[in-house]
Design a protein around this motif. Structure first.
Motif, short mmCIF file in Angstrom:
data_model
loop_
_atom_site.label_atom_id
_atom_site.label_comp_id
_atom_site.label_asym_id
_atom_site.label_seq_id
_atom_site.Cartn_x
_atom_site.Cartn_y
_atom_site.Cartn_z
N MET A 1 -43.01 21.76 -60.81
CA MET A 1 -42.25 20.67 -61.42
C MET A 1 -43.01 20.20 -62.66
O MET A 1 -44.20 19.96 -62.60
N ASN A 2 -42.29 20.04 -63.78
CA ASN A 2 -42.97 19.62 -64.99
C ASN A 2 -43.00 18.09 -65.10
O ASN A 2 -42.37 17.37 -64.32
N LEU A 3 -43.76 17.60 -66.06
CA LEU A 3 -43.97 16.17 -66.23
C LEU A 3 -42.67 15.42 -66.52
O LEU A 3 -42.45 14.33 -65.99
N GLN A 4 -41.79 16.01 -67.31
CA GLN A 4 -40.53 15.34 -67.64
C GLN A 4 -39.70 15.08 -66.40
O GLN A 4 -39.15 13.99 -66.24
N ASN A 5 -39.61 16.04 -65.50
CA ASN A 5 -38.85 15.83 -64.27
C ASN A 5 -39.51 14.77 -63.40
O ASN A 5 -38.81 14.00 -62.74
N MET A 9 -37.91 11.02 -62.10
CA MET A 9 -37.77 10.74 -60.68
C MET A 9 -38.36 9.39 -60.28
O MET A 9 -38.32 9.02 -59.11
N ILE A 10 -38.90 8.63 -61.22
CA ILE A 10 -39.48 7.32 -60.90
C ILE A 10 -38.34 6.37 -60.54
O ILE A 10 -37.40 6.19 -61.31
N GLY A 11 -38.44 5.75 -59.38
CA GLY A 11 -37.41 4.83 -58.92
C GLY A 11 -37.88 3.39 -58.98
O GLY A 11 -38.98 3.08 -59.44
N MET A 12 -37.06 2.49 -58.49
CA MET A 12 -37.38 1.07 -58.51
C MET A 12 -38.64 0.73 -57.71
O MET A 12 -39.45 -0.06 -58.19
#
Length: 61
Positions: A1-5, A9-12
């Protein structure tokens, strides 16, 4: 998985944890100073990027 993905994926819950950690590290009084510095840094970066683009256009002509 790369950094952009990973960033997408960061959520609340993760954002809340990051905010709490920043508040604990810097305290409420330092946050406005940090944001002001961050804003001026971004402004400088954008101005430098615009100047670089203008210089490249001038070189082509």
């Amino acid at each position: 998985m790369n950094l952009q993905n990973m960033i997408l994926m960061i959520g609340m819950p993760q954002v809340i944890v990051i905010i709490v950690v920043v508040l604990l590290l810097f305290g409420g009084r330092k946050i406005p100073e940090l944001m002001k510095g961050l804003g001026s840094g971004i402004k400088e970066f954008k101005n430098a990027a615009k100047e670089e683009e203008k210089d490249k256009i001038d070189e082509k002509n």
